[in-house]
Design a protein around this motif. Structure first.
Motif, mmCIF file in Angstrom:
data_model
loop_
_atom_site.group_PDB
_atom_site.id
_atom_site.type_symbol
_atom_site.label_atom_id
_atom_site.label_comp_id
_atom_site.label_asym_id
_atom_site.label_seq_id
_atom_site.Cartn_x
_atom_site.Cartn_y
_atom_site.Cartn_z
ATOM 1 N N LEU A 74 32.976 20.579 -39.933
ATOM 2 C CA LEU A 74 32.645 22.057 -40.277
ATOM 3 C C LEU A 74 34.084 21.696 -41.458
ATOM 4 O O LEU A 74 33.172 21.714 -42.386
ATOM 5 N N TYR A 75 35.134 21.479 -41.152
ATOM 6 C CA TYR A 75 35.864 21.852 -42.201
ATOM 7 C C TYR A 75 36.268 20.497 -43.040
ATOM 8 O O TYR A 75 36.606 20.274 -44.108
ATOM 9 N N GLU A 76 35.642 19.286 -42.551
ATOM 10 C CA GLU A 76 34.946 18.022 -43.661
ATOM 11 C C GLU A 76 34.202 18.046 -44.928
ATOM 12 O O GLU A 76 34.600 18.362 -46.037
ATOM 13 N N LYS A 77 33.251 18.579 -44.339
ATOM 14 C CA LYS A 77 32.447 19.647 -45.866
ATOM 15 C C LYS A 77 32.935 20.915 -46.486
ATOM 16 O O LYS A 77 33.241 21.093 -47.309
ATOM 17 N N LEU A 78 33.568 21.995 -45.682
ATOM 18 C CA LEU A 78 33.971 23.063 -46.430
ATOM 19 C C LEU A 78 35.432 22.405 -47.333
ATOM 20 O O LEU A 78 35.378 22.650 -48.571
ATOM 21 N N LYS A 79 36.474 21.259 -46.991
ATOM 22 C CA LYS A 79 37.181 20.621 -48.018
ATOM 23 C C LYS A 79 36.751 21.036 -49.315
ATOM 24 O O LYS A 79 37.995 20.487 -50.601
ATOM 25 N N GLU A 80 35.531 20.466 -49.096
ATOM 26 C CA GLU A 80 35.037 19.759 -51.065
ATOM 27 C C GLU A 80 34.368 20.778 -51.829
ATOM 28 O O GLU A 80 34.699 20.982 -53.015
ATOM 29 N N GLU A 81 34.383 21.995 -50.805
ATOM 30 C CA GLU A 81 34.894 23.733 -51.675
ATOM 31 C C GLU A 81 35.513 24.145 -51.637
ATOM 32 O O GLU A 81 35.336 25.385 -52.594
ATOM 33 N N TYR A 82 36.098 24.212 -50.683
ATOM 34 C CA TYR A 82 37.566 25.240 -50.350
ATOM 35 C C TYR A 82 38.796 24.681 -50.227
ATOM 36 O O TYR A 82 38.799 23.669 -50.213
ATOM 37 N N GLU A 83 39.970 25.509 -51.325
ATOM 38 C CA GLU A 83 41.051 25.122 -50.832
ATOM 39 C C GLU A 83 41.889 25.113 -49.794
ATOM 40 O O GLU A 83 42.547 24.806 -49.157
ATOM 41 N N CYS A 84 41.033 26.270 -48.467
ATOM 42 C CA CYS A 84 42.046 26.008 -47.242
ATOM 43 C C CYS A 84 40.936 27.228 -46.980
ATOM 44 O O CYS A 84 39.655 27.804 -48.069
ATOM 45 N N GLY A 85 41.150 27.342 -45.467
ATOM 46 C CA GLY A 85 40.304 28.234 -44.635
ATOM 47 C C GLY A 85 41.221 29.759 -43.669
ATOM 48 O O GLY A 85 42.338 29.366 -43.592
ATOM 49 N N ILE A 86 40.638 30.651 -43.407
ATOM 50 C CA ILE A 86 41.063 31.268 -42.660
ATOM 51 C C ILE A 86 40.240 31.776 -41.070
ATOM 52 O O ILE A 86 38.853 31.895 -41.518
ATOM 53 N N ALA A 87 40.754 31.226 -40.210
ATOM 54 C CA ALA A 87 39.639 31.525 -39.058
ATOM 55 C C ALA A 87 40.284 32.432 -38.374
ATOM 56 O O ALA A 87 41.412 32.337 -38.293
ATOM 57 N N ILE A 88 39.255 32.622 -37.824
ATOM 58 C CA ILE A 88 39.276 34.731 -36.947
ATOM 59 C C ILE A 88 39.051 34.225 -34.941
ATOM 60 O O ILE A 88 38.016 34.216 -35.433
ATOM 61 N N HIS A 89 39.721 33.772 -34.479
ATOM 62 C CA HIS A 89 39.697 33.029 -33.060
ATOM 63 C C HIS A 89 39.346 34.305 -31.593
ATOM 64 O O HIS A 89 40.911 35.252 -32.263
ATOM 65 N N ALA A 90 38.757 34.345 -31.174
ATOM 66 C CA ALA A 90 39.112 34.560 -29.703
ATOM 67 C C ALA A 90 40.143 34.775 -28.678
ATOM 68 O O ALA A 90 41.039 33.507 -29.278
ATOM 69 N N SER A 91 40.734 35.941 -28.326
ATOM 70 C CA SER A 91 41.998 35.700 -28.047
ATOM 71 C C SER A 91 42.226 34.068 -26.592
ATOM 72 O O SER A 91 41.471 34.024 -26.186
ATOM 73 N N ALA A 92 43.255 33.366 -26.673
ATOM 74 C CA ALA A 92 44.226 32.225 -26.993
ATOM 75 C C ALA A 92 44.041 31.769 -25.047
ATOM 76 O O ALA A 92 44.129 31.131 -24.749
ATOM 77 N N LYS A 93 44.244 33.457 -24.728
ATOM 78 C CA LYS A 93 44.391 33.476 -23.295
ATOM 79 C C LYS A 93 43.680 33.543 -22.400
ATOM 80 O O LYS A 93 43.203 33.174 -21.506
ATOM 81 N N LEU A 94 42.143 33.511 -23.151
ATOM 82 C CA LEU A 94 40.731 33.598 -22.713
ATOM 83 C C LEU A 94 40.213 32.531 -22.779
ATOM 84 O O LEU A 94 39.082 32.286 -22.477
ATOM 85 N N SER A 95 40.401 31.789 -24.653
ATOM 86 C CA SER A 95 39.856 31.177 -24.703
ATOM 87 C C SER A 95 40.218 29.944 -25.151
ATOM 88 O O SER A 95 41.453 29.856 -25.992
ATOM 89 N N GLY A 96 39.827 28.098 -25.033
ATOM 90 C CA GLY A 96 40.832 27.423 -25.928
ATOM 91 C C GLY A 96 40.041 26.818 -27.799
ATOM 92 O O GLY A 96 40.606 26.180 -27.666
ATOM 93 N N THR A 97 39.057 28.536 -28.584
ATOM 94 C CA THR A 97 38.638 27.530 -29.381
ATOM 95 C C THR A 97 39.068 27.747 -30.577
ATOM 96 O O THR A 97 39.873 26.533 -31.720
ATOM 97 N N ILE A 98 40.604 28.749 -29.977
ATOM 98 C CA ILE A 98 41.338 28.177 -31.768
ATOM 99 C C ILE A 98 42.395 26.651 -30.897
ATOM 100 O O ILE A 98 42.122 26.356 -33.157
ATOM 101 N N ALA A 99 42.283 26.449 -30.041
ATOM 102 C CA ALA A 99 42.820 24.986 -29.919
ATOM 103 C C ALA A 99 42.247 23.959 -30.419
ATOM 104 O O ALA A 99 42.745 22.867 -30.709
ATOM 105 N N SER A 100 40.745 24.182 -29.872
ATOM 106 C CA SER A 100 40.308 23.448 -31.023
ATOM 107 C C SER A 100 39.655 23.234 -32.523
ATOM 108 O O SER A 100 40.230 22.620 -33.115
ATOM 109 N N SER A 101 39.978 24.587 -32.973
ATOM 110 C CA SER A 101 39.844 24.428 -34.513
ATOM 111 C C SER A 101 41.127 24.362 -34.786
ATOM 112 O O SER A 101 40.560 23.699 -36.393
#
Length: 284
Positions: A74-101
């Protein structure tokens, strides 16, 4: 010329129609596992199919976060269109999603400000709405992310678990607790704490008393802090969700109240019949 930033959510968020239609909001789904079968959260199964599968499953279904590679794609595509991203993810205590992001952003060399919501469901969605407000005020991405991190402490939530069997099958309740709870018709109430953990806060002996417990806390923050926007999130019980909304309106007649389905990735843990009342206290 690139846009200043994209917004990224994961599917533990309550994804409104507004978010789905927003050209700069991207939702990365978690995965659901029923034995050897894998499904994409919010894509492969309708709510009705999900609950049918949960009831019929011999083993407790599992969830898994998106891989770093999925985020990198996803980020490979986004960097062609955006300067950066703001990601809001599930609590790191409950999911590893933010680490993957974060790992995916590093892999693709995409500048990302990742915010741990310390929450699930509308805890993420409310921060995104607040982010929209801050962006309209002209704040840059880093400043928005810092403000959102500071405001995670304003999220309030009271979750009435609807299915003790689901907690028992998921290993979150012992056999003895399940037997006694079922016998006494105990309604456990849990909360996402300011530290991002899911913790039991009370046990109530009837559904009516449990709903009143939720309403008492809503009334307190309405009267003391002027809270006038609430979210009723439910797991396949729309009539009960509507009833709760009407009860909240008795407390706050002018309130803006959203009713929404719990996401699939949360439903496999909370169980059918779960009912939650959520809101955000105004920033100090």
């Amino acid at each position: 010329m690139k846009k200043p930033f994209a917004w990224i959510l994961d599917s533990t968020a309550y994804v409104t129609e507004e978010f789905k239609a927003h050209p700069d909001v991207y939702v990365v789904p978690l995965n659901l596992h029923f034995g050897l079968e894998e499904f994409v959260d919010g894509v492969d199964l309708s709510n009705e199919q999900l609950y049918q599968r949960i009831k019929a499953a011999p083993e407790f279904p599992k969830t898994s976060q998106p891989s770093a590679g999925r985020f990198a794609e996803l980020y490979e595509k986004l960097k062609e269109e955006y300067e950066c991203g703001i990601a809001i993810h599930a609590s790191a205590k409950l999911s590893g999603t933010i680490a993957s992001s974060v790992s995916g952003a590093q892999m693709s060399n995409f500048k990302l400000y990742a915010v741990d919501s310390m929450a699930l469901s509308y805890g993420l969605s409310g921060l995104l709405e607040r982010g929209f407000e801050l962006a309209k005020q002209g704040l840059e991405a880093e400043a928005i992310a810092l403000k959102l991190e500071a405001e995670t402490k304003n999220f309030r939530n009271y979750i009435l678990i609807g299915n003790l069997t689901q907690l028992y099958k998921g290993g979150r309740m012992s056999g003895a607790q399940y037997y006694i709870g079922s016998l006494l018709q105990v309604k456990p109430i849990v909360q996402l704490t300011p530290e991002g953990e899911l913790a039991p806060i009370d046990k109530v002996r009837s559904h009516k008393k449990a709903v009143q417990y939720l309403l008492n806390h809503a009334k307190k923050d309405h009267e003391e802090h002027g809270v006038n926007t609430f979210q009723v999130i439910h797991a396949n019980i729309p009539a009960e969700a509507e009833s709760l909304k009407q009860e909240v309106l008795k407390i706050a007649p002018e309130a803006d109240i959203l009713i929404g389905d719990i996401s699939s990735s949360l439903a496999v843990h909370a169980g059918e019949g779960t009912l939650a009342l959520m809101w955000r206290k105004p920033p100090q």
